[in-house]
Write an enzyme that holds these catalytic residues in place. Structure first.
Site, PDB file in Angstrom:
ATOM      1  CE1 TYR A 101      -3.873   2.312   0.725  1.00 30.30           C
ATOM      2  CE2 TYR A 101      -2.449   3.262   2.398  1.00 30.30           C
ATOM      3  CZ  TYR A 101      -3.593   3.326   1.627  1.00 30.30           C
ATOM      4  OH  TYR A 101      -4.445   4.393   1.748  1.00 30.30           O
TER       5      TYR A 101
ATOM      6  N   PRO B 101     -15.585   3.635   5.459  1.00 26.92           N
ATOM      7  CG  PRO B 101     -17.512   3.232   4.191  1.00 26.92           C
ATOM      8  CD  PRO B 101     -16.540   4.316   4.555  1.00 26.92           C
TER       9      PRO B 101
HETATM   10  P1  NAP Z   1     -13.453   3.179   0.975  1.00 30.75           P
HETATM   11  O1  NAP Z   1     -14.350   3.660   2.053  1.00 30.75           O
HETATM   12  O2  NAP Z   1     -13.028   1.745   0.981  1.00 30.75           O
HETATM   13  O3  NAP Z   1     -14.063   3.551  -0.455  1.00 30.75           O
HETATM   14  C1  NAP Z   1     -13.353   3.238  -1.608  1.00 30.75           C
HETATM   15  C2  NAP Z   1     -14.290   2.862  -2.731  1.00 30.75           C
HETATM   16  O4  NAP Z   1     -13.489   2.452  -3.863  1.00 30.75           O
HETATM   17  C3  NAP Z   1     -15.189   1.668  -2.385  1.00 30.75           C
HETATM   18  O5  NAP Z   1     -16.498   1.894  -2.833  1.00 30.75           O
HETATM   19  C4  NAP Z   1     -14.513   0.525  -3.150  1.00 30.75           C
HETATM   20  O6  NAP Z   1     -15.410  -0.511  -3.489  1.00 30.75           O
HETATM   21  C5  NAP Z   1     -14.017   1.252  -4.387  1.00 30.75           C
HETATM   22  N1  NAP Z   1     -13.032   0.468  -5.133  1.00 30.75           N
HETATM   23  C6  NAP Z   1     -12.208  -0.510  -4.669  1.00 30.75           C
HETATM   24  N2  NAP Z   1     -11.507  -1.036  -5.704  1.00 30.75           N
HETATM   25  C7  NAP Z   1     -11.890  -0.369  -6.815  1.00 30.75           C
HETATM   26  C8  NAP Z   1     -11.543  -0.472  -8.189  1.00 30.75           C
HETATM   27  N3  NAP Z   1     -10.676  -1.390  -8.635  1.00 30.75           N
HETATM   28  N4  NAP Z   1     -12.126   0.387  -9.067  1.00 30.75           N
HETATM   29  C9  NAP Z   1     -13.037   1.295  -8.637  1.00 30.75           C
HETATM   30  N5  NAP Z   1     -13.433   1.415  -7.381  1.00 30.75           N
HETATM   31  C10 NAP Z   1     -12.859   0.595  -6.463  1.00 30.75           C
HETATM   32  O7  NAP Z   1     -12.084   4.023   1.015  1.00 30.75           O
HETATM   33  P2  NAP Z   1     -11.787   5.527   1.502  1.00 30.75           P
HETATM   34  O8  NAP Z   1     -11.279   5.473   2.879  1.00 30.75           O
HETATM   35  O9  NAP Z   1     -12.910   6.411   1.132  1.00 30.75           O
HETATM   36  O10 NAP Z   1     -10.508   5.827   0.591  1.00 30.75           O
HETATM   37  C11 NAP Z   1     -10.545   6.588  -0.599  1.00 30.75           C
HETATM   38  C12 NAP Z   1      -9.103   6.860  -1.011  1.00 30.75           C
HETATM   39  O11 NAP Z   1      -8.434   7.557   0.050  1.00 30.75           O
HETATM   40  C13 NAP Z   1      -8.287   5.590  -1.266  1.00 30.75           C
HETATM   41  O12 NAP Z   1      -7.422   5.778  -2.346  1.00 30.75           O
HETATM   42  C14 NAP Z   1      -7.486   5.428   0.020  1.00 30.75           C
HETATM   43  O13 NAP Z   1      -6.299   4.702  -0.168  1.00 30.75           O
HETATM   44  C15 NAP Z   1      -7.224   6.878   0.351  1.00 30.75           C
HETATM   45  N6  NAP Z   1      -6.890   7.071   1.761  1.00 30.75           N
HETATM   46  C16 NAP Z   1      -7.804   6.838   2.738  1.00 30.75           C
HETATM   47  C17 NAP Z   1      -7.439   7.026   4.070  1.00 30.75           C
HETATM   48  C18 NAP Z   1      -8.387   6.812   5.209  1.00 30.75           C
HETATM   49  O14 NAP Z   1      -7.945   6.951   6.373  1.00 30.75           O
HETATM   50  N7  NAP Z   1      -9.648   6.474   4.958  1.00 30.75           N
HETATM   51  C19 NAP Z   1      -6.128   7.440   4.386  1.00 30.75           C
HETATM   52  C20 NAP Z   1      -5.233   7.645   3.347  1.00 30.75           C
HETATM   53  C21 NAP Z   1      -5.623   7.474   2.042  1.00 30.75           C
HETATM   54  P3  NAP Z   1     -15.472  -1.827  -2.519  1.00 30.75           P
HETATM   55  O15 NAP Z   1     -15.817  -1.338  -1.143  1.00 30.75           O
HETATM   56  O16 NAP Z   1     -16.506  -2.666  -3.158  1.00 30.75           O
HETATM   57  O17 NAP Z   1     -14.074  -2.424  -2.573  1.00 30.75           O
END
Ligand code: NAP
Length: 271
Positions: free
Chosen positions: A161, A199
């Site tokens: 990651y 999530p």
């Molecule tokens: P999340 O709640 O898991 O939402 C991400 C969405 O992306 C989900 O609906 C997921 O679907 C979808 N997804 C997964 N694989 C995919 C693919 N191949 N193509 C298209 N969509 C896909 O994540 P989040 O926390 O909102 O994170 C959003 C971004 O912020 C990510 O890049 C994450 O790495 C980054 N980020 C988040 C955090 C944090 O603390 N939350 C910190 C640093 C960076 P499924 O659920 O069906 O897999």
């Protein structure tokens, strides 16, 4: 609420979490938003809730043929794209494909490593490739890549990651300079969130009382002593997407409650 009026926006991973918050805020600011995700049910539901300025399309960011067809669809319907938010990403810990790691540098599983790179890094590279093609006709376009605080520091238990997010950070700068060299009116920047309650954290936090204790433990490691909200990232994306940031390209914007500001080995004032 007019910071994005007349802008057509595509957001990946927009069905929930940070992507959903960005979609809501951008629509409130007047944008036309194409929400994309692999989760059709949640994506469709959210687009319906958001009304006529929103539509949902299926897009697996790691699949180039998906990018080709969505790109053709956007060109036919809107002619141009003004903002692309490459937000979709996975930790690689809880996949439904049996590719859950290990992710530490000594024991890493190569297929799991590659899967994380495919979604997090290939997905962003493909987004930029097709985004540039669609944005050349825009008079002021912006690509916002969601990296992570993990793209700036090492994470021993999640090295795939962390490497993928470091790749996103660096690629954003190549895209920024390439577009500037070509004379395209396309800016590109990265956002580095840390500890945002979405999530993505569900499986790591558990449920009930255990969840509350786990959230408190994460918050305790954040200088501001609280986990962030998806809107905290959405407001940063809004700035980078709008013309207010017209002189900003190739930067990295940390939204992490201060995590990256210091060092765990720093002497305390009472030491
Ligand atoms: P999340 O709640 O898991 O939402 C991400 C969405 O992306 C989900 O609906 C997921 O679907 C979808 N997804 C997964 N694989 C995919 C693919 N191949 N193509 C298209 N969509 C896909 O994540 P989040 O926390 O909102 O994170 C959003 C971004 O912020 C990510 O890049 C994450 O790495 C980054 N980020 C988040 C955090 C944090 O603390 N939350 C910190 C640093 C960076 P499924 O659920 O069906 O897999």
């Amino acid at each position: 609420m007019t910071r994005l009026v007349n802008k057509t926006v595509l957001i990946t991973g927009a069905a929930q979490g940070i992507g959903a918050a960005i979609a809501k805020l951008f629509i409130a600011e007047g944008a036309r938003v194409v929400l994309t995700d692999i989760n059709r049910t949640l994506g469709q539901q959210l687009a319906e809730q958001l009304g006529e300025m929103a539509e949902f399309r299926y897009l697996d960011v790691s699949d180039e043929s998906n990018w080709q067809s969505i790109s053709t669809g956007i060109e036919e319907k809107y002619g141009v794209l003004d903002v692309l938010v490459n937000n979709a990403g996975i930790t690689g810990f809880f996949t439904d494909k049996g590719l859950d790691g290990p992710h530490d540098p000594e024991h890493l599983n190569l297929d799991s490593w590659r899967y994380v790179q495919q979604v997090n890094l290939d997905g962003v590279a493909l987004g930029c490739k097709y985004g540039i093609g669609l944005m050349k006709k825009s008079s002021g376009a912006s690509i916002v890549n969601i990296s992570s605080r993990s793209g700036l520091v090492g994470i021993p238990g999640a090295s795939s990651y962390a490497a993928s997010k470091a790749g996103v950070r660096n690629h954003s700068k190549s895209v920024a300079l390439y577009c500037a060299e070509q004379g395209y009116a396309i800016r590109c920047n990265s956002i580095h969130p840390g500890a945002i309650l979405t999530p993505m954290w569900d499986a790591m936090l558990g449920q009930g009382e255990q969840r509350e204790a786990a959230i408190a433990a994460v918050a305790n490691d954040v200088p501001l002593k609280v986990m962030g909200e998806p809107d905290d990232v959405a407001y940063a994306a809004l700035y980078l997407a709008s013309n207010e940031s017209k002189y900003v390209t190739g930067i990295e914007l940390n939204i992490d409650g201060g995590i990256l500001a210091g060092s765990s080995a720093a002497p305390k004032t009472d030491d």
